[in-house]
Design a protein around this motif. Structure first.
Motif, PDB file in Angstrom:
ATOM      1  N   VAL A  80       0.855  -1.185   0.000  1.00 57.87           N
ATOM      2  CA  VAL A  80       0.000   0.000   0.000  1.00 57.87           C
ATOM      3  C   VAL A  80       0.895   1.239   0.000  1.00 57.87           C
ATOM      4  CG1 VAL A  80      -1.769   1.260   1.289  1.00 57.87           C
ATOM      5  CG2 VAL A  80      -1.798  -1.243   1.238  1.00 57.87           C
ATOM      6  N   PRO A  81       0.622   2.229  -0.853  1.00 54.42           N
ATOM      7  CA  PRO A  81       1.493   3.405  -0.903  1.00 54.42           C
ATOM      8  C   PRO A  81       1.597   4.113   0.449  1.00 54.42           C
ATOM      9  CG  PRO A  81       0.012   3.387  -2.778  1.00 54.42           C
ATOM     10  CD  PRO A  81      -0.448   2.286  -1.869  1.00 54.42           C
ATOM     11  N   HIS A  82       2.817   4.484   0.796  1.00 57.79           N
ATOM     12  CA  HIS A  82       3.068   5.355   1.940  1.00 57.79           C
ATOM     13  C   HIS A  82       3.740   6.600   1.367  1.00 57.79           C
ATOM     14  CE1 HIS A  82       4.708   5.845   6.319  1.00 57.79           C
ATOM     15  NE2 HIS A  82       3.779   6.721   6.004  1.00 57.79           N
ATOM     16  N   LEU A  83       2.921   7.576   1.032  1.00 60.15           N
ATOM     17  CA  LEU A  83       3.388   8.706   0.245  1.00 60.15           C
ATOM     18  C   LEU A  83       4.400   9.555   1.008  1.00 60.15           C
ATOM     19  CD1 LEU A  83      -0.006   9.925  -1.277  1.00 60.15           C
ATOM     20  CD2 LEU A  83       1.680   8.406  -2.318  1.00 60.15           C
ATOM     21  N   GLN A  87       5.688  13.242  -3.034  1.00 60.75           N
ATOM     22  CA  GLN A  87       4.684  12.500  -3.801  1.00 60.75           C
ATOM     23  C   GLN A  87       3.283  13.045  -3.545  1.00 60.75           C
ATOM     24  OE1 GLN A  87       5.600   8.614  -2.282  1.00 60.75           O
ATOM     25  NE2 GLN A  87       6.878   8.057  -4.042  1.00 60.75           N
ATOM     26  N   PHE A  88       3.016  13.407  -2.294  1.00 64.59           N
ATOM     27  CA  PHE A  88       1.699  13.952  -1.974  1.00 64.59           C
ATOM     28  C   PHE A  88       1.494  15.302  -2.652  1.00 64.59           C
ATOM     29  CE2 PHE A  88      -1.124  16.386   0.940  1.00 64.59           C
ATOM     30  CZ  PHE A  88      -2.279  15.660   0.707  1.00 64.59           C
ATOM     31  N   ARG A  89       2.522  16.130  -2.682  1.00 63.96           N
ATOM     32  CA  ARG A  89       2.405  17.414  -3.383  1.00 63.96           C
ATOM     33  C   ARG A  89       2.145  17.198  -4.871  1.00 63.96           C
ATOM     34  NH1 ARG A  89       6.977  19.058   0.059  1.00 63.96           N
ATOM     35  NH2 ARG A  89       6.235  20.595   1.597  1.00 63.96           N
ATOM     36  N   GLU A  90       2.843  16.230  -5.464  1.00 64.72           N
ATOM     37  CA  GLU A  90       2.624  15.942  -6.881  1.00 64.72           C
ATOM     38  C   GLU A  90       1.192  15.460  -7.115  1.00 64.72           C
ATOM     39  OE1 GLU A  90       4.531  13.280 -10.523  1.00 64.72           O
ATOM     40  OE2 GLU A  90       4.837  12.656  -8.442  1.00 64.72           O
ATOM     41  N   SER A 163      -7.567   6.623 -10.049  1.00 65.66           N
ATOM     42  CA  SER A 163      -6.244   6.126  -9.672  1.00 65.66           C
ATOM     43  C   SER A 163      -5.600   7.018  -8.618  1.00 65.66           C
ATOM     44  CB  SER A 163      -5.342   6.035 -10.907  1.00 65.66           C
ATOM     45  OG  SER A 163      -5.788   5.021 -11.780  1.00 65.66           O
ATOM     46  N   LEU A 164      -5.750   8.318  -8.768  1.00 68.54           N
ATOM     47  CA  LEU A 164      -5.193   9.242  -7.780  1.00 68.54           C
ATOM     48  C   LEU A 164      -5.885   9.074  -6.432  1.00 68.54           C
ATOM     49  CD1 LEU A 164      -4.859  12.448  -9.988  1.00 68.54           C
ATOM     50  CD2 LEU A 164      -3.005  10.966  -9.208  1.00 68.54           C
ATOM     51  N   TRP A 165      -7.193   8.900  -6.458  1.00 67.22           N
ATOM     52  CA  TRP A 165      -7.935   8.727  -5.201  1.00 67.22           C
ATOM     53  C   TRP A 165      -7.560   7.419  -4.509  1.00 67.22           C
ATOM     54  CZ3 TRP A 165     -12.568  10.947  -2.801  1.00 67.22           C
ATOM     55  CH2 TRP A 165     -12.760  12.287  -3.168  1.00 67.22           C
ATOM     56  N   LEU A 166      -7.374   6.360  -5.265  1.00 68.24           N
ATOM     57  CA  LEU A 166      -6.968   5.097  -4.659  1.00 68.24           C
ATOM     58  C   LEU A 166      -5.585   5.228  -4.028  1.00 68.24           C
ATOM     59  CD1 LEU A 166      -8.186   2.613  -7.404  1.00 68.24           C
ATOM     60  CD2 LEU A 166      -9.126   2.854  -5.098  1.00 68.24           C
ATOM     61  N   ARG A 167      -4.718   5.966  -4.675  1.00 64.98           N
ATOM     62  CA  ARG A 167      -3.357   6.117  -4.160  1.00 64.98           C
ATOM     63  C   ARG A 167      -3.328   6.972  -2.893  1.00 64.98           C
ATOM     64  NH1 ARG A 167       1.309   4.446  -5.772  1.00 64.98           N
ATOM     65  NH2 ARG A 167       3.187   5.588  -5.257  1.00 64.98           N
ATOM     66  N   ARG A 168      -4.199   7.959  -2.806  1.00 63.98           N
ATOM     67  CA  ARG A 168      -4.208   8.813  -1.622  1.00 63.98           C
ATOM     68  C   ARG A 168      -5.139   8.291  -0.535  1.00 63.98           C
ATOM     69  NH1 ARG A 168      -9.108  12.856  -1.157  1.00 63.98           N
ATOM     70  NH2 ARG A 168     -10.181  10.972  -0.588  1.00 63.98           N
ATOM     71  N   GLY A 169      -5.971   7.283  -0.856  1.00 65.86           N
ATOM     72  CA  GLY A 169      -6.993   6.817   0.066  1.00 65.86           C
ATOM     73  C   GLY A 169      -6.488   6.404   1.435  1.00 65.86           C
ATOM     74  N   PRO A 170      -5.453   5.544   1.525  1.00 67.18           N
ATOM     75  CA  PRO A 170      -4.987   5.123   2.852  1.00 67.18           C
ATOM     76  C   PRO A 170      -4.490   6.284   3.712  1.00 67.18           C
ATOM     77  CG  PRO A 170      -4.224   3.599   1.179  1.00 67.18           C
ATOM     78  CD  PRO A 170      -4.820   4.766   0.444  1.00 67.18           C
ATOM     79  N   LEU A 171      -3.832   7.260   3.099  1.00 70.13           N
ATOM     80  CA  LEU A 171      -3.363   8.423   3.853  1.00 70.13           C
ATOM     81  C   LEU A 171      -4.545   9.224   4.394  1.00 70.13           C
ATOM     82  CD1 LEU A 171      -0.553  10.875   2.857  1.00 70.13           C
ATOM     83  CD2 LEU A 171      -2.773  11.769   3.520  1.00 70.13           C
ATOM     84  N   PHE A 172      -5.557   9.450   3.558  1.00 72.41           N
ATOM     85  CA  PHE A 172      -6.714  10.234   3.995  1.00 72.41           C
ATOM     86  C   PHE A 172      -7.472   9.507   5.103  1.00 72.41           C
ATOM     87  CE2 PHE A 172      -5.734  13.202   0.903  1.00 72.41           C
ATOM     88  CZ  PHE A 172      -6.666  14.220   0.830  1.00 72.41           C
ATOM     89  N   GLY A 226       5.719   9.377   4.498  1.00 69.49           N
ATOM     90  CA  GLY A 226       6.754   8.372   4.316  1.00 69.49           C
ATOM     91  C   GLY A 226       8.106   8.999   4.050  1.00 69.49           C
ATOM     92  N   ALA A 227       9.127   8.174   4.179  1.00 70.57           N
ATOM     93  CA  ALA A 227      10.490   8.662   3.957  1.00 70.57           C
ATOM     94  C   ALA A 227      10.804   8.700   2.470  1.00 70.57           C
ATOM     95  CB  ALA A 227      11.463   7.739   4.670  1.00 70.57           C
TER      96      ALA A 227
END
Length: 227
Positions: A80-83, A87-90, A163-172, A226-227
């Motif tokens: 699972v992405p740990h942005l 990456q989050f700014r992008e 795709s963007l929402w799925l990638r940011r979903g766990p962080l949100f 994330g680092a």
């Protein structure tokens, strides 16, 4: 001689249906707290959680990796992405361009039923927020915006946004209590709907971009990345 039986057409159809079931379940989990940022996904573990066989789960995970909703380790394990902050700014910059564009494309297709649906999502959001229910607020937030995005009738654009929402979903989801308690973040959707009812497309588009950027500012100031 006994005739050779013809291959059953139901087996591929069933396999496809199971893959779609696994894919939908994984997408929902990414959006609504099923997985934590950085979590490694074993095929057997996910299959057991979804009560499915490993084969459709493997296919669904591969799809999500190809869509950049999941990352992979050097060994090929899905994670699972740990942005990172960069990456989050992008991701935020992409959302701030694509989502207002989808809204603008949607405007010619928004009639009273769609506007009424948007109003209903706002009311659901307000009730969930008053009840302190972050899961329900996120669902209402998602439905409000995707009612607009689907109305754009642009499958390619919708796919990019999803795709963007799925990638940011766990962080949100991890930051759900911060987002729920920041009252200034929740007024812009009402502004979007008011602007749409007034025929102010530029105002609605600007309100959506502002909502995306202000939410990102709150998270960048308060959330560990994330680092």
């Amino acid at each position: 001689m006994t005739p050779t039986p013809e291959p059953s057409s139901s087996a591929p159809a069933q396999a496809g249906a199971l893959e779609e079931e696994a894919y939908a379940a994984l997408r929902h989990a990414l959006l609504f707290g099923g997985f934590a940022p950085g979590e490694r996904l074993s095929i057997r573990g996910v299959a057991a959680r979804l009560d499915l066989s490993p084969m459709p789960v493997r296919a669904a995970i591969r799809r999500l990796v190809s869509e950049h909703a999941l990352d992979t380790t050097p060994a090929g394990t899905a994670v699972v992405p740990h942005l990172t902050r960069e990456q989050f700014r992008e991701l935020t910059g992409l959302r701030a361009r694509l989502e207002p564009h989808a809204l603008e494309l949607a405007v010619p297709h928004l009639a009273e039923p769609e506007l009424a649906a948007l109003q209903g999502h706002l009311e659901t959001f307000a009730a969930a927020k008053a009840a302190g229910d972050p899961a329900a607020t996120q669902r209402a937030d998602t439905e409000f915006l995707f009612t607009l995005f689907r109305a754009a009738h642009s499958p390619l654009l919708l796919g990019f946004i999803e795709s963007l929402w799925l990638r940011r979903g766990p962080l949100f989801w991890e930051a759900r209590w911060v987002l729920l308690s920041t009252s200034s973040l929740h007024a812009r959707h009402a502004d979007i709907l008011a602007a749409l009812r007034d025929g102010n497309v530029a105002g609605a588009s600007a309100a959506l971009a502002d909502d995306i950027e202000r939410t990102a500012e709150v998270l960048l100031a308060s959330h560990p990345f994330g680092a």
